[in-house]
Write an enzyme that holds these catalytic residues in place. Structure first.
Site, PDB file in Angstrom:
ATOM      1  N   GLU A 311       0.821  -1.218   0.000  1.00 20.36           N
ATOM      2  CA  GLU A 311       0.000   0.000   0.000  1.00 20.36           C
ATOM      3  C   GLU A 311       0.851   1.263   0.000  1.00 20.36           C
ATOM      4  O   GLU A 311       0.613   2.190   0.761  1.00 20.36           O
ATOM      5  CB  GLU A 311      -0.964  -0.016   1.195  1.00 20.36           C
ATOM      6  CG  GLU A 311      -1.904  -1.216   1.166  1.00 20.36           C
ATOM      7  CD  GLU A 311      -2.951  -1.217   2.267  1.00 20.36           C
ATOM      8  OE1 GLU A 311      -2.683  -0.695   3.359  1.00 20.36           O
ATOM      9  OE2 GLU A 311      -4.041  -1.753   2.007  1.00 20.36           O
ATOM     10  N   ASP A 385      -8.206  -9.144   4.437  1.00 20.01           N
ATOM     11  CA  ASP A 385      -7.957  -7.978   5.270  1.00 20.01           C
ATOM     12  C   ASP A 385      -9.001  -7.829   6.373  1.00 20.01           C
ATOM     13  O   ASP A 385      -9.856  -6.952   6.295  1.00 20.01           O
ATOM     14  CB  ASP A 385      -7.959  -6.727   4.381  1.00 20.01           C
ATOM     15  CG  ASP A 385      -7.423  -5.507   5.106  1.00 20.01           C
ATOM     16  OD1 ASP A 385      -6.976  -5.655   6.251  1.00 20.01           O
ATOM     17  OD2 ASP A 385      -7.462  -4.410   4.516  1.00 20.01           O
ATOM     18  N   GLU A 413     -12.391  -2.038  12.318  1.00 22.52           N
ATOM     19  CA  GLU A 413     -12.431  -1.340  11.027  1.00 22.52           C
ATOM     20  C   GLU A 413     -13.556  -1.848  10.132  1.00 22.52           C
ATOM     21  O   GLU A 413     -14.291  -1.065   9.540  1.00 22.52           O
ATOM     22  CB  GLU A 413     -11.081  -1.523  10.315  1.00 22.52           C
ATOM     23  CG  GLU A 413     -11.079  -0.973   8.901  1.00 22.52           C
ATOM     24  CD  GLU A 413      -9.758  -1.189   8.180  1.00 22.52           C
ATOM     25  OE1 GLU A 413      -8.833  -1.786   8.761  1.00 22.52           O
ATOM     26  OE2 GLU A 413      -9.664  -0.746   7.024  1.00 22.52           O
TER      27      GLU A 413
HETATM   28  C1  BDP Z   1      -6.121  -2.155   6.163  1.00 18.05           C
HETATM   29  C2  BDP Z   1      -6.418  -0.760   6.607  1.00 18.05           C
HETATM   30  C3  BDP Z   1      -5.268   0.180   6.474  1.00 18.05           C
HETATM   31  C4  BDP Z   1      -4.016  -0.434   7.055  1.00 18.05           C
HETATM   32  C5  BDP Z   1      -3.782  -1.781   6.405  1.00 18.05           C
HETATM   33  C6  BDP Z   1      -2.616  -2.535   7.009  1.00 18.05           C
HETATM   34  O1  BDP Z   1      -7.512  -0.288   5.857  1.00 18.05           O
HETATM   35  O2  BDP Z   1      -5.611   1.364   7.133  1.00 18.05           O
HETATM   36  O3  BDP Z   1      -2.916   0.388   6.873  1.00 18.05           O
HETATM   37  O4  BDP Z   1      -4.881  -2.604   6.600  1.00 18.05           O
HETATM   38  O5  BDP Z   1      -2.876  -3.476   7.749  1.00 18.05           O
HETATM   39  O6  BDP Z   1      -7.065  -2.995   6.780  1.00 18.05           O
HETATM   40  O7  BDP Z   1      -1.464  -2.224   6.754  1.00 18.05           O
END
Ligand code: BDP
Length: 719
Positions: A311, A385, A413
């Site tokens: 990401e 996730d 989340e």
């Molecule tokens: C996702 C989230 C994000 C996190 C990412 C992570 O949306 O904010 O940075 O995981 O775990 O679930 O790195």
């Protein structure tokens, strides 16, 4: 007259007559220590523990002593004397063989040998002709853990007679991951701002830091990563390290080490180098010097957590190096100090993959055996996730030569954020109990994690924290239970979620069976309820874009694997992601029996049906209904269950303080609206493809589809 009345009032207060209705803002969490209600039990406790003997010359033993004093004062309604050695009669004795000659002389050598460095022994036994309740451990922190265990035992009103408790953690590193930024915002946080007041540190130490440490120690958490995985290199600069040191100083007596996230490009950003290539000698030297500096400031620093090449985060692949190259560079730097590196497996390529859920396995599986021994690869519970339901991550069992750390998300989340009462422990238990078949039947994820399957010594469990500056720490009063359960399951991955709920309810609210029973039922069902109104039948990632609160099955555009369409693939023929051997073959990442079970429509089970299969709208599912009708049924049942939860909760008014009762009632009302929003929006959206009516026995959606798709904010629309 006045004094007599006062005396009566004091006696009544001591008896706790008014206790159940005492206003409670939730700050004390499960450490409320209210007066024991059962009169017989109270009498037993008072007789067994009239005084306490604990040598408290170290900060950790002083913390144990303070907690005993505080806890027993509350539970027994009296200040107990701490005596060096009581004259006669029963007493409570706590310590280590080196802090206490009495403990050293006890016949507990074998038990203490087994207790290791964090375990403890609790015994009711005869000590020199006197009846004693003994808490013995090899280390100070073992004593502290034993103290919390005994207090929990008494909070849940267990008998002190014939106590024989021997406990030790099954996992070495039990760590909270705070996704906290240096500006005090919390990524995916729903309980206020970050607890760490960086501006006021290191000079000012908020008393909350100590209470945070107490709460964690009480459930066995022994580490905290202070900063977000989306890291900021600034935390590694000298000024910030002084602040980190101040926090570490508060946490140390409670057996909690601090860890930091390491931004991979820190050598460039704060080191003035031109590259962060992990094979570049100057980069390696920079990390080594930086690490040595950290350990000079914080001698018991735990190590680094790294999110790399995920990401948009920088990482070794920016230099055509592997995750192992990156992790090993840091591991080498911390190794002389006994530190560890937690390297996250939550990666997926910047190019749009065919099946995102397969990427972590594809990248990490070939690296097994290439990591240094002090590297743990940190793997989320499922391959996508933190969804309301996912199968277990296929990496578990697939990297026998690498210690794998389980990452759970305590903050919600994808599970209703601030509003929804969802007890997460049953979901975690589902993962921990899952059989990977890596070494034949019985190779559960729990055994991968606790190191027993492959004989790993370094082991760990991480939980993304749900704490913040809200007075009650977690916002929703029931979200405290998830913090609590995380600690208890990290200590013992074989712990049962219902037993944990039981003790949490008793400690946090009351032991009144008429309260405990319905609330426990509510908690135990709550996760399945949420799955029903959000993502039934194996649906996943159909939440609204970016904020992930509320439904968004219509989300398209931009990166394909950040859209809902990519995951549900609904059309007029059917719905679901074909991950069978005929599809993406994600099932092929699992070991034989698991692969076969997931691959076959007949054995996969409805709970993961659309995760692995594409199913026609008129195909029959386990209930005998067609898929469309089952979907309507599940979404509707989800809403009905929340209504039932509200009714059950309303019926419990008066059994606990009005303050917390009211707070939960308000949040349940919001949850019901959220559930209806989910149901209406999802059914209307999928109905376009199913082209079938909602059967007459079910409630109609309140508004047309366009109303829901037009709503993009993270607040529930007025409908
Ligand atoms: C996702 C989230 C994000 C996190 C990412 C992570 O949306 O904010 O940075 O995981 O775990 O679930 O790195």
């Amino acid at each position: 007259m006045k004094t007599a009345l006062l005396r009566i009032a004091l006696v009544l207060a001591a008896l706790g007559t008014a206790a159940p209705l005492r206003a409670d803002d939730g700050y004390d969490l499960w450490l409320r220590y209210s007066l024991v209600k059962d009169a017989t039990r109270l009498a037993e406790y008072r007789a067994a523990i009239p005084r306490i003997v604990i040598d408290s010359r170290t900060p950790t033993l002083a913390a144990a002593r303070d907690e005993l004093g505080r806890g027993l004062r509350g539970l027994l309604g009296a200040e107990l004397p701490f005596t060096p050695r009581g004259p006669r009669g029963p007493y409570l004795l706590a310590g280590t063989p080196s802090s206490s000659r009495e403990i050293d002389a006890l016949e507990l050598k074998r038990e203490l040998l087994a207790a290791g460095s964090e375990g403890y022994v609790i015994r009711s036994m005869d000590v020199g002709g006197r009846q004693a309740t003994v808490i013995a451990a090899n280390t100070d922190v073992g004593v502290l853990y034993g103290v919390f265990h005994l207090l929990r035992h008494m909070q849940t009103e267990g008998s002190l007679e014939g106590l024989r408790i021997e406990e030790k953690p099954r996992v070495e590193r039990r760590i909270l991951n705070h996704w906290d930024n240096l500006d005090r915002s919390v990524e995916r946080g729903y309980a206020g701002r970050s607890l760490w007041d960086w501006n006021a540190l290191p000079g000012t130490l908020d008393p909350r830091y100590t209470d945070y440490a107490r709460a964690n120690a009480s459930i066995g958490i022994n580490g905290t990563v202070l900063t977000n995985v989306n890291a900021n290199a600034q935390v590694l600069t000298p000024a910030y390290l002084q602040k980190v040191r101040a926090l570490a100083g508060v946490f140390r007596p409670y057996g909690i080490r601090v860890y930091l996230t390491a931004r991979f490009s820190a050598p460039i950003e704060i080191g003035g180098l031109r590259t962060a290539d992990p094979l570049d000698p100057a980069v390696r030297a920079w990390w080594k010097a930086k690490t040595d500096e950290i350990y000079r400031i914080i001698p018991d620093f735990g190590g680094f957590l790294v999110k790399a090449n995920s990401e948009g985060q920088p990482g070794p692949q920016d230099y055509r190096r592997t995750h192992a190259d990156g992790a090993n560079m840091l591991a080498e730097a911390v190794a002389p100090h006994d530190g560890i590196v937690m390297w996250r497996a939550f990666v997926y390529s910047p190019d749009e993959p065919r099946d995102r859920t397969m990427q972590a396995y594809d990248e990490f599986h070939p690296l097994d055996g290439q990591f240094l021994p002090n590297v743990l690869v940190q793997v989320k519970n499922g391959p996508l996730d933190f969804q309301p339901r996912e199968p277990f991550h296929p990496l578990f069992g697939a990297m026998p030569r690498t210690p794998l750390m389980l990452e759970l998300q305590v903050t919600q989340e994808y599970l209703g954020q601030h509003s929804d009462l969802v007890y997460l422990a049953p979901m975690w238990q589902e993962v921990l109990d899952a059989d990977t078949y890596a070494r034949g039947a019985g190779s559960t994820v729990a055994k991968v994690i606790d190191g027993s399957l492959e004989g790993h010594r370094v082991t760990g469990v991480a939980g993304v924290a749900n704490t913040g500056t809200d007075r009650n720490w977690t916002g929703h009063p029931f979200h405290q239970a998830n913090w609590y359960a995380f600690g208890r399951m990290a200590w013992n991955p074989a712990a049962r979620s219902d037993a944990i709920a039981d003790e949490w309810i008793r400690m946090t609210f009351t032991s009144d069976e008429a309260f405990v029973r319905p609330v426990k039922r509510m908690m135990m069902e709550s996760r399945e309820v949420a799955v029903n109104y959000m993502t039934p039948l194996g649906l996943h990632h159909i939440m609204a874009r970016s904020h992930h609160y509320g439904p968004g099955p219509w989300v398209t555009g931009g990166r394909a694997d950040w859209t809902a369409l990519y995951y549900h693939r609904a059309d007029t023929l059917g719905i679901g992601f074909d991950r069978t051997a005929a599809g993406s073959n994600a099932v092929g990442q699992y070991v034989g029996p698991v692969r076969d079970r997931f691959n076959d429509r007949a054995t996969v089970g409805d709970s993961l049906l659309l995760w692995f299969h594409r199913v026609g709208w008129n195909d029959r599912v386990e209930s005998g209904r067609t898929l469309w009708n089952e979907m309507v049924h599940r979404y509707s049942a989800g809403v009905d269950s929340v209504r039932a939860m509200r009714r059950a909760w309303d019926g419990l008014a008066g059994k606990i303080d009005a303050e917390r009762h009211g707070e939960v009632a308000r949040r349940l009302a919001t949850q019901e609206r959220a559930a209806r929003w989910w149901r209406d929006a999802s059914l209307l959206y999928f109905q376009q493809f199913a082209r079938q009516p909602i059967p007459p026995q079910y409630e109609r959606p309140a508004r047309p589809l366009e109303f829901y798709t037009a709503h993009t904010s993270d607040t529930i629309p007025e409908f």
